[in-house]
Design a protein around this motif. Structure first.
Motif, mmCIF file in Angstrom:
data_model
loop_
_atom_site.group_PDB
_atom_site.id
_atom_site.type_symbol
_atom_site.label_atom_id
_atom_site.label_comp_id
_atom_site.label_asym_id
_atom_site.label_seq_id
_atom_site.Cartn_x
_atom_site.Cartn_y
_atom_site.Cartn_z
ATOM 1 N N GLN A 204 39.662 38.394 58.342
ATOM 2 C CA GLN A 204 39.776 38.031 59.749
ATOM 3 C C GLN A 204 40.895 38.803 60.450
ATOM 4 O OE1 GLN A 204 40.440 33.806 59.778
ATOM 5 N NE2 GLN A 204 42.386 33.934 58.656
ATOM 6 N N SER A 205 41.857 39.315 59.683
ATOM 7 C CA SER A 205 42.926 40.116 60.284
ATOM 8 C C SER A 205 42.604 41.604 60.283
ATOM 9 C CB SER A 205 44.244 39.878 59.537
ATOM 10 O OG SER A 205 44.165 40.365 58.205
ATOM 11 N N GLY A 206 41.416 41.970 59.791
ATOM 12 C CA GLY A 206 40.990 43.354 59.846
ATOM 13 C C GLY A 206 41.259 44.172 58.607
ATOM 14 N N ARG A 207 41.765 43.555 57.532
ATOM 15 C CA ARG A 207 42.018 44.271 56.288
ATOM 16 C C ARG A 207 40.710 44.477 55.522
ATOM 17 N NH1 ARG A 207 44.061 41.116 53.005
ATOM 18 N NH2 ARG A 207 44.585 42.706 51.461
ATOM 19 N N SER A 208 40.575 45.633 54.893
ATOM 20 C CA SER A 208 39.398 45.905 54.077
ATOM 21 C C SER A 208 39.734 45.628 52.624
ATOM 22 C CB SER A 208 38.962 47.360 54.243
ATOM 23 O OG SER A 208 37.819 47.618 53.456
ATOM 24 N N VAL A 209 38.935 44.770 51.987
ATOM 25 C CA VAL A 209 39.139 44.403 50.595
ATOM 26 C C VAL A 209 37.988 44.967 49.769
ATOM 27 C CG1 VAL A 209 39.354 42.498 48.953
ATOM 28 C CG2 VAL A 209 40.337 42.275 51.247
ATOM 29 N N ASP A 237 36.203 30.297 53.644
ATOM 30 C CA ASP A 237 37.593 29.866 53.488
ATOM 31 C C ASP A 237 38.426 30.265 54.695
ATOM 32 O OD1 ASP A 237 39.231 28.330 51.902
ATOM 33 O OD2 ASP A 237 40.002 30.003 50.729
ATOM 34 N N GLU A 238 38.092 31.382 55.308
ATOM 35 C CA GLU A 238 38.779 31.773 56.538
ATOM 36 C C GLU A 238 38.415 30.827 57.682
ATOM 37 O OE1 GLU A 238 39.236 36.604 55.913
ATOM 38 O OE2 GLU A 238 37.676 35.841 57.256
ATOM 39 N N ASN A 239 37.125 30.507 57.810
ATOM 40 C CA ASN A 239 36.662 29.692 58.932
ATOM 41 C C ASN A 239 37.080 28.234 58.815
ATOM 42 O OD1 ASN A 239 35.434 31.962 59.975
ATOM 43 N ND2 ASN A 239 33.404 31.464 59.172
ATOM 44 N N ARG A 240 36.949 27.662 57.613
ATOM 45 C CA ARG A 240 37.188 26.226 57.443
ATOM 46 C C ARG A 240 38.662 25.911 57.172
ATOM 47 N NH1 ARG A 240 34.115 21.640 55.193
ATOM 48 N NH2 ARG A 240 35.522 19.881 55.549
ATOM 49 N N PHE A 241 39.338 26.764 56.358
ATOM 50 C CA PHE A 241 40.715 26.470 55.964
ATOM 51 C C PHE A 241 41.733 27.479 56.487
ATOM 52 C CE2 PHE A 241 38.490 23.678 53.126
ATOM 53 C CZ PHE A 241 39.385 22.669 52.813
ATOM 54 N N GLY A 242 41.266 28.537 57.141
ATOM 55 C CA GLY A 242 42.195 29.527 57.683
ATOM 56 C C GLY A 242 42.911 30.325 56.613
ATOM 57 N N LEU A 243 42.316 30.475 55.430
ATOM 58 C CA LEU A 243 42.961 31.151 54.311
ATOM 59 C C LEU A 243 42.282 32.499 54.058
ATOM 60 C CD1 LEU A 243 43.363 28.071 51.934
ATOM 61 C CD2 LEU A 243 45.136 29.158 53.327
ATOM 62 N N GLU A 244 43.105 33.542 54.037
ATOM 63 C CA GLU A 244 42.621 34.914 53.927
ATOM 64 C C GLU A 244 43.037 35.513 52.591
ATOM 65 O OE1 GLU A 244 43.897 39.025 56.112
ATOM 66 O OE2 GLU A 244 43.289 37.380 57.435
ATOM 67 N N TYR A 245 42.185 36.356 52.035
ATOM 68 C CA TYR A 245 42.516 37.003 50.759
ATOM 69 C C TYR A 245 43.681 37.971 50.956
ATOM 70 C CZ TYR A 245 41.989 39.224 46.240
ATOM 71 O OH TYR A 245 42.223 39.703 44.975
ATOM 72 N N ASP A 246 44.473 38.192 49.884
ATOM 73 C CA ASP A 246 45.767 38.848 50.039
ATOM 74 C C ASP A 246 45.963 40.143 49.262
ATOM 75 O OD1 ASP A 246 45.667 37.591 47.602
ATOM 76 O OD2 ASP A 246 47.354 36.259 47.937
ATOM 77 N N LEU A 247 45.051 40.523 48.361
ATOM 78 C CA LEU A 247 45.177 41.779 47.623
ATOM 79 C C LEU A 247 44.220 42.831 48.190
ATOM 80 C CD1 LEU A 247 45.366 40.419 43.948
ATOM 81 C CD2 LEU A 247 47.236 41.498 45.222
ATOM 82 N N ASP A 248 44.317 44.060 47.666
ATOM 83 C CA ASP A 248 43.440 45.135 48.120
ATOM 84 C C ASP A 248 42.090 45.117 47.419
ATOM 85 O OD1 ASP A 248 45.561 45.989 49.674
ATOM 86 O OD2 ASP A 248 46.274 47.436 48.171
ATOM 87 N N ILE A 249 42.008 44.404 46.278
ATOM 88 C CA ILE A 249 40.778 44.387 45.499
ATOM 89 C C ILE A 249 40.579 43.002 44.893
ATOM 90 C CG2 ILE A 249 41.943 45.218 43.395
ATOM 91 C CD1 ILE A 249 39.337 46.734 42.711
ATOM 92 N N TYR A 250 39.324 42.599 44.792
ATOM 93 C CA TYR A 250 38.969 41.341 44.119
ATOM 94 C C TYR A 250 37.894 41.678 43.103
ATOM 95 C CZ TYR A 250 37.937 36.375 43.475
ATOM 96 O OH TYR A 250 37.781 35.119 42.942
ATOM 97 N N MET A 251 38.157 41.346 41.834
ATOM 98 C CA MET A 251 37.256 41.715 40.743
ATOM 99 C C MET A 251 36.765 40.485 39.998
ATOM 100 S SD MET A 251 39.463 44.949 39.222
ATOM 101 C CE MET A 251 41.006 44.021 39.256
ATOM 102 N N ILE A 252 35.515 40.548 39.568
ATOM 103 C CA ILE A 252 34.905 39.535 38.703
ATOM 104 C C ILE A 252 34.297 40.255 37.514
ATOM 105 C CG2 ILE A 252 33.022 37.868 38.478
ATOM 106 C CD1 ILE A 252 33.411 37.175 41.430
ATOM 107 N N VAL A 253 34.572 39.753 36.311
ATOM 108 C CA VAL A 253 33.986 40.307 35.095
ATOM 109 C C VAL A 253 33.197 39.216 34.385
ATOM 110 C CG1 VAL A 253 34.408 41.463 32.905
ATOM 111 C CG2 VAL A 253 35.923 41.895 34.839
ATOM 112 N N ALA A 254 31.955 39.510 34.028
ATOM 113 C CA ALA A 254 31.109 38.554 33.314
ATOM 114 C C ALA A 254 31.135 38.863 31.829
ATOM 115 C CB ALA A 254 29.678 38.630 33.833
ATOM 116 N N VAL A 255 31.516 37.864 31.004
ATOM 117 C CA VAL A 255 31.544 38.037 29.547
ATOM 118 C C VAL A 255 30.680 36.961 28.892
ATOM 119 C CG1 VAL A 255 33.834 39.088 29.599
ATOM 120 C CG2 VAL A 255 33.619 36.629 29.244
ATOM 121 N N ASP A 256 30.192 37.254 27.693
ATOM 122 C CA ASP A 256 29.275 36.335 27.010
ATOM 123 C C ASP A 256 29.988 35.223 26.256
ATOM 124 O OD1 ASP A 256 26.944 37.537 27.873
ATOM 125 O OD2 ASP A 256 26.922 38.985 26.240
ATOM 126 N N PHE A 257 31.168 35.521 25.714
ATOM 127 C CA PHE A 257 31.898 34.536 24.910
ATOM 128 C C PHE A 257 33.032 33.968 25.751
ATOM 129 C CE2 PHE A 257 29.568 36.928 21.916
ATOM 130 C CZ PHE A 257 29.477 36.222 20.731
#
Length: 871
Positions: A204-209, A237-257
């Protein structure tokens, strides 16, 4: 020798003797032997020369240095490294080795297939290096990872990537820096080879993640839904709680175990692949919704758990209860709020209430623990969320959000307590929440006993409300709580009666704050029908003597959809309880025909969402029925429930078939309209499967063979297994041959095999332990087969011949050393033996006693067994 449990008490909390402002981790990665070099900047917090005591388990210590000098003043004792004669401020460097390939407990750094990954909550970081492994020590982490480039082309950790390079020997390195201080439980490292789905999100502040989702090779076509869910959650989360992400990257890794569902490590979430991978052919509608919810849950932790974290593990519900509430609201805002609420309440009534009645009963903020892993419970998570919801109900959305803003701004970058959260809400609202705080310290399920009286002459309606919380295993004495009781009054024709007293409007949420209270309503022109505990406004049991007529009135007229569903459940439960008593007396079961017309009316009501109709039509599960009384008879419960399924099927067959045909979805889309249609269509099929065998068999087989999606395929299989149709073995065999190479899909097959309502299932489950697709090392496989057998097939698991219990003795003995966390979750049905008859009790106690006698009994199992066997 058995690990003797040591009880830890919340009141014994003391601030750490030292704080760590920064830590630099250097990993020389190898699956067989990894060398870890940890350099920490440490400041002593005490005036005296206090030794530094670090946690460390299963580590091979190489060296200890202070301010770049080898330090000889240390000793190792009982999984601790004790360093003495230290200056007040210093740099500490520790070098140690670990063996990821031998780590079957899946805590710390371990091998998942060909991927190296970590799990550090709650006490996993001490399996990586010696550290002050407690949540109130927050440090800025910098992580350098060195590994073979061909084997591990992706080297990931928390924060932002700051530099990388390659070496001549085929190895490469990457360095990550997390600018936000965090406790060690939020550290993450992943190394492997993946397919990667990349995207962008503009805040919402214009940062690209930058967004990146890492999945096993060949599974990229199953990642789109998870990525869309992440972007949706970030925007919400921005619309309902006004909370914005704070790093340059957000990663998710899927593992089997993975022992859990997912982990919210700062900027690098490690997920069980079950909650990431989905496509039409492999995932059901419920899978899609669960993925969306779990993706959102872990993202929401960025603020409620990461930026503001727990002071100690007794405060776990501070982050988990609040974040579950947030993910529930996200799912409700995204879909059908009533259906989402019904799903939450089903879980509370079937499983969390059972936990409250078990030897492991505890408040959402426990006062004492032996093994912290045992307190990742429905009480902490789901009941914790209900406590947050009660605050939201009492304060309203705008004031609750003001409290959230105060909480975040006041405690950003800190490790705090549940009291700090309530204080923020109290400060924002001006309300005195002293009594409400008891919800955090009192265990058990409160009961609201409500009786009423109508004075026709005065046109007054009286509600007499009393509350009682029965004693629990951990607490004998109970006190009154602040219970928000949401109500509405109707005439017998279904018209709403305004709530007022002495001519003044009354809020629909009544504040029950005493052991006994009376609420009086004026200008009530006729005896009303009360709708009580709307929206499940508090996690309590309700005792009110509803008549059939009152419940039918609410089913047909309540403005609140949850209340319509709740009335249907109460109506069914009243007869199910009666039927169980009749079963014990060898009397014919009472199956009232007038209920058929009520449910036929629901089936044909075009004004209701098909998803809501499906929920209303769903007969309570055997686990839900078990919570209707203190004593559990699995045979009676199963027999009665089967009778009701066949009764509905025979009486509503034509209407069910009409609705089944009406709600077909020729093209598979994951939209709320289509998922609602499939939900109703498939609940109709479940009932139709209990009809005339030849017709039912053909209908179920036809759906299976013509299905273009896993939702309809799995629904057909489920119907065939539940009704024990002749086609079931053929369909299960066909499903296995089609999906034997896909582990997540095979988990559905294992579940169905484990939940067959047949005595021979114990032998089938035992045989499946050697199935090529099964591995006792993989928590998903264990939960799908053994967890399903114990928790979702009670009539067979609790068979009086003890075969199910004997099988579990063997399984738990193996898992005790292999993966104690999984073993401790599997043992839950056995520790609740006191609610069963003497024959079953004897069998279960024998299993517990034999496990207790193991020389190497894990702390996880030890605590539960000891509590279960206490007099």
């Amino acid at each position: 020798m058995t690990n003797q449990p040591q009880i830890k008490y919340r009141q014994d909390y003391r601030p750490p003797s030292h704080l760590i402002s920064d830590i630099h981790l250097d990993f020389n990665l190898n699956e067989k032997k990894t060398r870890v070099t940890a350099t920490s900047q440490i400041q002593r917090q005490t005036s005296e020369d206090t030794p530094l005591i670090l946690n460390g388990e299963n580590l091979i210590l190489i060296s200890v240095s202070v301010n770049d000098q080898i330090w000889p003043h240390y000793s190792q004792k009982d999984d601790h490294l004790i360093i003495e004669q230290l200056p007040k401020a210093f740099s500490l460097t520790i070098v140690n080795e670990i063996h990821p390939d031998k780590n079957t407990a899946l805590e710390g750094l371990y091998l998942s297939g060909q991927t190296l990954c970590t799990q550090c909550e709650s006490k996993g970081f001490r399996h990586i290096t010696f550290f002050l492994d407690r949540p109130d020590v927050l440090a800025r982490f910098t992580t350098r990872i060195l590994a073979d480039k061909k084997r591990y082309p992706y080297l990931l950790s928390n924060g932002n990537k700051i530099r990388q390079g390659e070496l001549k020997d085929g190895r490469h390195w990457v360095e990550w820096a997390d600018p936000f201080p965090k406790p060690s439980y939020l550290f993450a490292l992943v190394a492997g080879d993946f397919d990667v789905l990349r995207d962008q999100f503009t805040t919402q502040s214009g940062r690209s993640v930058e967004l990146a989702l890492f999945v096993d090779k060949g599974h990229l076509d199953r990642a789109d839904w998870a990525m869309s869910a992440l972007k949706k959650a970030m925007k919400w989360d921005e619309n309902r709680f006004g909370l914005e992400y704070d790093l340059d990257i957000y990663m998710i890794v899927a593992v089997d175990f993975f022992n859990m569902g997912a982990m919210e490590n700062k900027g690098l979430n490690v997920f069980n692949s079950k909650y990431v991978l989905a496509k039409t052919e492999t995932a059901t509608d419920k899978d899609y919704l669960h993925i969306e919810a779990v993706i959102a849950h872990e993202y929401f932790h960025n603020w409620t758990g990461n930026r503001v974290t727990c002071r100690d593990w007794f405060q776990l519900s501070l982050k988990e209860g609040l974040t579950v509430f947030r993910d529930q609201e996200f799912s409700s805002d995204s879909g059908c709020r009533a259906v989402r609420r019904i799903e939450n309440v089903r879980l509370m009534r079937s499983a969390q209430f059972a936990e409250d009645a078990s030897p492991m009963a505890h408040p959402i903020r426990p006062d004492k623990v032996m093994e912290m892993n045992n307190f990742y419970t429905l009480t902490v998570y789901e009941k914790g969320a209900e406590v947050i919801r009660m605050l939201h109900t009492l304060l309203g959305e705008s004031v609750f959000q003001a409290g959230m803003k105060r909480y975040i701004s006041r405690h950003d970058g800190c490790a705090v307590t549940c009291d700090d959260f309530v204080q923020a809400m109290e400060d924002a609202s001006g309300l005195d929440l002293t009594l409400f705080r008891r919800w955090y310290s009192q265990s058990g399920t409160p009961e609201l006993i409500i009786r009423d009286h109508y004075d026709a002459q005065k046109q007054q309606y009286h509600l007499q409300v009393s509350q009682i919380t029965p004693p629990t295993a951990d607490q004998e004495k109970k006190y009154p709580l602040h219970i928000p009781l949401d109500i509405e009054l109707y005439t017998k024709k279904g018209e709403v009666i305004p709530l007022q007293n002495q001519g003044q409007p009354i809020d629909s949420v009544l504040n029950v704050i005493k052991a006994e209270q009376t609420f009086i309503f004026d200008s009530v022109s006729s005896e009303p029908v009360p709708s009580l505990l709307r929206e499940f406004s508090a996690p309590v049991k309700l005792d009110y003597p509803y008549t059939d007529q009152q419940l039918i009135c609410l089913m047909q007229n309540a403005r609140n959809d949850f209340s319509r569903w709740d009335a249907s459940q109460r109506l069914l439960n009243s007869y199910i309880k009666k039927n169980i008593a009749e079963f014990h007396e060898n009397e014919p079961l009472t199956l009232p025909l007038h209920l058929i017309e009520v449910f036929r009316h629901v089936l044909l009501n075009d004004n209701l969402s098909p998803a809501l109709i499906a929920e209303i039509l769903t007969i309570p599960s055997e686990n839900e029925i078990a919570e209707l009384s203190c004593f559990i008879d699995p045979d009676a419960i199963h027999f009665v429930r089967q009778k009701w399924l066949r009764f509905f099927s025979a009486s509503l067959s034509e209407t069910l078939w009409d609705q089944y045909q009406k709600h077909q979805t020729p093209i598979y889309r994951v939209t709320h309209t289509d998922t609602a249609k499939r939900a109703l269509k498939n609940i109709c099929l479940q009932y139709l499967a209990f009809g005339r065998t030849d017709i039912a068999d053909q209908r179920v087989k036809t759906q299976y063979q013509t299905s273009s999606n896993m939702t309809d395929t799995f629904a057909a299989l489920t119907a065939a297994v539940a009704a024990q149709l002749p086609c079931r073995d053929f369909l299960l065999s066909d499903f296995e041959s089609r999906w034997h190479s896909d582990p997540l899909v095979m988990d559905k097959w294992f579940f169905l095999q484990a939940t067959r309502p047949e005595k021979e299932v114990v032998d089938k489950v035992r045989a499946l332990l050697t199935h090529p697709s099964f591995s006792l090392m993989n928590p998903n496989r264990v939960r799908a087969l053994l967890g399903a057998f114990a928790s979702s097939n009670p009539v067979v698991f609790h068979a009086k011949d003890g075969a199910g219990y004997t099988l579990f003795l063997e399984i738990l003995t193996t898992l005790n050393t292999q993966n104690p966390q999984v073993a401790a979750r599997l043992i839950e049905p056995l520790i609740r033996f006191k609610r069963y008859d003497s024959v079953r009790q004897k069998w279960m106690k024998q299993v517990l006693e034999k496990l207790k006698a193991l020389n190497n009994l894990s702390k996880d199992l030890n605590e539960k067994i000891l509590k279960a066997l206490e007099d």
